[in-house]
Motif scaffolding. Structure first.
Motif, PDB file in Angstrom:
ATOM      1  N   HIS A 101       0.827  -1.206   0.000  1.00  0.00           N
ATOM      2  CA  HIS A 101       0.000   0.000   0.000  1.00  0.00           C
ATOM      3  C   HIS A 101       0.861   1.255   0.000  1.00  0.00           C
ATOM      4  CE1 HIS A 101      -1.971   3.353   2.138  1.00  0.00           C
ATOM      5  NE2 HIS A 101      -2.977   3.042   1.333  1.00  0.00           N
ATOM      6  N   ASN A 102       1.873   1.255   0.850  1.00  0.00           N
ATOM      7  CA  ASN A 102       2.757   2.420   0.901  1.00  0.00           C
ATOM      8  C   ASN A 102       3.420   2.675  -0.434  1.00  0.00           C
ATOM      9  OD1 ASN A 102       2.548   3.698   3.328  1.00  0.00           O
ATOM     10  ND2 ASN A 102       4.077   2.446   4.359  1.00  0.00           N
ATOM     11  N   ARG A 103       3.887   1.611  -1.026  1.00  0.00           N
ATOM     12  CA  ARG A 103       4.573   1.755  -2.306  1.00  0.00           C
ATOM     13  C   ARG A 103       3.663   2.395  -3.344  1.00  0.00           C
ATOM     14  NH1 ARG A 103       8.588  -0.611  -6.030  1.00  0.00           N
ATOM     15  NH2 ARG A 103       7.470  -0.493  -8.000  1.00  0.00           N
ATOM     16  N   ALA A 104       2.465   1.864  -3.421  1.00  0.00           N
ATOM     17  CA  ALA A 104       1.508   2.395  -4.396  1.00  0.00           C
ATOM     18  C   ALA A 104       1.157   3.853  -4.088  1.00  0.00           C
ATOM     19  CB  ALA A 104       0.247   1.536  -4.399  1.00  0.00           C
ATOM     20  N   HIS A 105       1.002   4.124  -2.802  1.00  0.00           N
ATOM     21  CA  HIS A 105       0.633   5.476  -2.407  1.00  0.00           C
ATOM     22  C   HIS A 105       1.741   6.466  -2.755  1.00  0.00           C
ATOM     23  CE1 HIS A 105      -1.373   8.660  -0.335  1.00  0.00           C
ATOM     24  NE2 HIS A 105      -0.426   8.790   0.572  1.00  0.00           N
ATOM     25  N   ILE A 106       2.966   6.067  -2.464  1.00  0.00           N
ATOM     26  CA  ILE A 106       4.110   6.928  -2.789  1.00  0.00           C
ATOM     27  C   ILE A 106       4.144   7.201  -4.290  1.00  0.00           C
ATOM     28  CG2 ILE A 106       6.622   6.980  -2.976  1.00  0.00           C
ATOM     29  CD1 ILE A 106       6.701   5.450  -0.291  1.00  0.00           C
ATOM     30  N   LEU A 107       3.941   6.172  -5.077  1.00  0.00           N
ATOM     31  CA  LEU A 107       3.969   6.346  -6.530  1.00  0.00           C
ATOM     32  C   LEU A 107       2.924   7.359  -6.978  1.00  0.00           C
ATOM     33  CD1 LEU A 107       4.599   2.807  -8.045  1.00  0.00           C
ATOM     34  CD2 LEU A 107       5.985   4.863  -8.316  1.00  0.00           C
ATOM     35  N   GLU A 108       1.739   7.211  -6.425  1.00  0.00           N
ATOM     36  CA  GLU A 108       0.663   8.105  -6.817  1.00  0.00           C
ATOM     37  C   GLU A 108       0.980   9.548  -6.419  1.00  0.00           C
ATOM     38  OE1 GLU A 108      -1.686   8.009  -8.710  1.00  0.00           O
ATOM     39  OE2 GLU A 108      -2.707   9.884  -8.187  1.00  0.00           O
ATOM     40  N   VAL A 109       1.464   9.702  -5.203  1.00  0.00           N
ATOM     41  CA  VAL A 109       1.820  11.046  -4.727  1.00  0.00           C
ATOM     42  C   VAL A 109       2.934  11.644  -5.577  1.00  0.00           C
ATOM     43  CG1 VAL A 109       2.989  12.250  -2.844  1.00  0.00           C
ATOM     44  CG2 VAL A 109       1.038  10.776  -2.343  1.00  0.00           C
ATOM     45  N   ALA A 110       3.930  10.829  -5.888  1.00  0.00           N
ATOM     46  CA  ALA A 110       5.068  11.312  -6.679  1.00  0.00           C
ATOM     47  C   ALA A 110       4.600  11.716  -8.076  1.00  0.00           C
ATOM     48  CB  ALA A 110       6.139  10.234  -6.763  1.00  0.00           C
ATOM     49  N   ARG A 111       3.709  10.914  -8.631  1.00  0.00           N
ATOM     50  CA  ARG A 111       3.202  11.207  -9.965  1.00  0.00           C
ATOM     51  C   ARG A 111       2.565  12.592  -9.993  1.00  0.00           C
ATOM     52  NH1 ARG A 111      -1.171  11.078 -12.743  1.00  0.00           N
ATOM     53  NH2 ARG A 111      -2.475  10.442 -10.985  1.00  0.00           N
ATOM     54  N   GLN A 112       1.755  12.848  -8.993  1.00  0.00           N
ATOM     55  CA  GLN A 112       1.100  14.156  -8.930  1.00  0.00           C
ATOM     56  C   GLN A 112       2.108  15.273  -8.688  1.00  0.00           C
ATOM     57  OE1 GLN A 112      -2.207  14.388  -6.253  1.00  0.00           O
ATOM     58  NE2 GLN A 112      -3.282  12.659  -7.196  1.00  0.00           N
ATOM     59  N   ALA A 113       3.033  15.043  -7.758  1.00  0.00           N
ATOM     60  CA  ALA A 113       4.001  16.088  -7.418  1.00  0.00           C
ATOM     61  C   ALA A 113       4.874  16.429  -8.622  1.00  0.00           C
ATOM     62  CB  ALA A 113       4.869  15.644  -6.240  1.00  0.00           C
ATOM     63  N   PHE A 114       5.408  15.401  -9.264  1.00  0.00           N
ATOM     64  CA  PHE A 114       6.244  15.629 -10.438  1.00  0.00           C
ATOM     65  C   PHE A 114       5.423  16.250 -11.561  1.00  0.00           C
ATOM     66  CE2 PHE A 114       9.335  11.961  -9.252  1.00  0.00           C
ATOM     67  CZ  PHE A 114       9.992  12.807  -8.375  1.00  0.00           C
ATOM     68  N   GLY A 115       4.185  15.838 -11.652  1.00  0.00           N
ATOM     69  CA  GLY A 115       3.328  16.357 -12.712  1.00  0.00           C
ATOM     70  C   GLY A 115       2.964  17.812 -12.500  1.00  0.00           C
ATOM     71  N   ASN A 116       2.606  18.162 -11.281  1.00  0.00           N
ATOM     72  CA  ASN A 116       2.214  19.542 -11.007  1.00  0.00           C
ATOM     73  C   ASN A 116       3.391  20.489 -11.105  1.00  0.00           C
ATOM     74  OD1 ASN A 116      -0.408  18.813 -10.558  1.00  0.00           O
ATOM     75  ND2 ASN A 116      -0.172  18.664  -8.344  1.00  0.00           N
ATOM     76  N   ASP A 117       4.497  20.091 -10.515  1.00  0.00           N
ATOM     77  CA  ASP A 117       5.665  20.965 -10.553  1.00  0.00           C
ATOM     78  C   ASP A 117       6.655  20.431 -11.576  1.00  0.00           C
ATOM     79  OD1 ASP A 117       4.491  22.527  -8.613  1.00  0.00           O
ATOM     80  OD2 ASP A 117       5.344  21.368  -6.985  1.00  0.00           O
ATOM     81  N   SER A 118       7.678  19.786 -11.093  1.00  0.00           N
ATOM     82  CA  SER A 118       8.663  19.216 -12.014  1.00  0.00           C
ATOM     83  C   SER A 118       9.413  18.143 -11.248  1.00  0.00           C
ATOM     84  CB  SER A 118       9.633  20.291 -12.500  1.00  0.00           C
ATOM     85  OG  SER A 118      10.577  20.585 -11.493  1.00  0.00           O
ATOM     86  N   VAL A 119      10.322  17.482 -11.899  1.00  0.00           N
ATOM     87  CA  VAL A 119      11.071  16.435 -11.216  1.00  0.00           C
ATOM     88  C   VAL A 119      11.988  17.010 -10.132  1.00  0.00           C
ATOM     89  CG1 VAL A 119      11.029  14.897 -13.202  1.00  0.00           C
ATOM     90  CG2 VAL A 119      12.933  16.463 -12.894  1.00  0.00           C
TER      91      VAL A 119
END
Lengths: 199, 199
Positions: free
Chosen positions: B16-34
């Motif tokens: 669950h944590n792994r999936a959650h981190i991925l989802e959060v990272a996807r949004q963060a990288f998407g909204n801002d940048s890498v």
DNA sequence: GGCTATATGGAGACTGTCTCCGCTTCGACT
DNA sequence: AGTCGAAGCGGAGACAGTCTCCATATAGCC
């Protein structure tokens, strides 16, 4: 005595330090890449970090000072090309070649150059000057029908910068660099016969 | 239950944590940048830095995991193109377009992609896969005389990457991007009539 | 309910940029 | 030559980022 006002604005020891830092930075960036840390440069120059930052408020400023020196030789090259080459198309070609070398004076340089085109930075004026020159040389070629009017000087600048970035200074992409340079060249050249795919 | 061995190798909370981190990272990288920091992602995901690094040993690994997901949709697009487009030249064109979008899934992505082509990194396998696919599609076009044999898949990959890097995700270089894309396209297209400037 | 492999979180090591400020030195003026 | 204020110096340390280590907590099999 009646040097420039810049010279007299700095105390003699400061002048010496400034010049020494520049020389050390030039070598450090040249041997390795622009990734060499500011602290490392200060240490190499035998000065404190404070002194380094007094002369160059940030890393871009140091890079800019170095690049201005390089820009002079680039401009010499430009004069040479414009004087010796009557074919405007060939002149553009030579200019873009010189441009590529200039952008790779230090490994990692393309990144700050690109950044300077987006947000104000000490490198920005130099970038604009180079773009303006490119524009001028391009226009001469366009006026003689040797370059398409679809491209701007800015486009060519970014094209050359992108190629410099992609091929880097390491030998890894020697072939790729040559191929992409050729692609860029074909991109601006006016097709001799029928028009290809337009915009 | 008989999911993959990967799933059963992780405890459920870890999954669950792994999936959650991925989802959060996807949004963060998407909204801002890498450029969003790892600590920031950990905080956003409500986990400690240790947990983040347990799942993804470094930033590139996180990016790679995200990119693999994206790669799947890129590959879907490839299948779509290859199925629906009988013209190999047009297929190549569409593929390079998709490639460009993929490379700009997150702002700042081109840099780690380029790095992964030089030194081993978690992103390296994906890069190689994309290059191989490009090579294949290019070859099909070459075999039909719709693309020059002077370019390799690697060249086209780097060309697209360089353009993605130069134009970035910010709107600043909209025009430049289009022009450079066109230049790249002209670069690989077999001239319809007389050969232009050779290598 | 107990037990152990698995997972967690956050302090902190390390590296880089850049600031702040007490001390030193230059050099103009006497 | 001696004085003295402004200019310059250096390096400690603030801050931010990546990544490690390990004492503690928890899932899930018995």
């Amino acid at each position: 005595m009646s040097q420039s006002s810049i010279a007299s604005a700095l105390r003699r020891d400061a002048q010496h330090n400034r010049a020494h830092i520049l020389e050390v930075a030039r070598q450090a960036f040249g041997n390795d890449s622009v990734d060499v840390s500011m602290d490392a440069i200060a240490k190499l120059a035998g000065v404190g970090a404070g002194t380094l930052y007094r002369h160059f408020p940030n890393k871009d400023a140091l890079l800019a000072a170095l690049l201005v020196l390089h820009y002079e030789s680039l401009d010499d090259r430009r004069v040479e090309i414009e004087a010796g080459e009557s074919d405007a198309g060939r002149a553009l070609e030579l200019w873009v070649e010189a441009l590529g070398d200039w952008m790779l004076a230090y490994e990692g340089l393309p990144e700050p150059l690109r950044a300077a085109c987006r947000v104000e930075s000490p490198l920005t004026p130099t970038c604009h000057a180079v773009i303006a020159t490119t524009e001028r040389i391009l226009k001469a070629a366009q006026d003689e029908g040797l370059a398409r009017r679809t491209m701007t000087g800015r486009d060519i600048f970014f094209g050359a910068l992108a190629i410099a970035w992609a091929s880097g200074a390491t030998a890894a992409g020697e072939d790729t660099r040559n191929v992409l340079r050729d692609v860029l060249k074909n991109g601006w050249m006016e097709p001799k016969t029928a028009p290809g795919g337009g915009v």
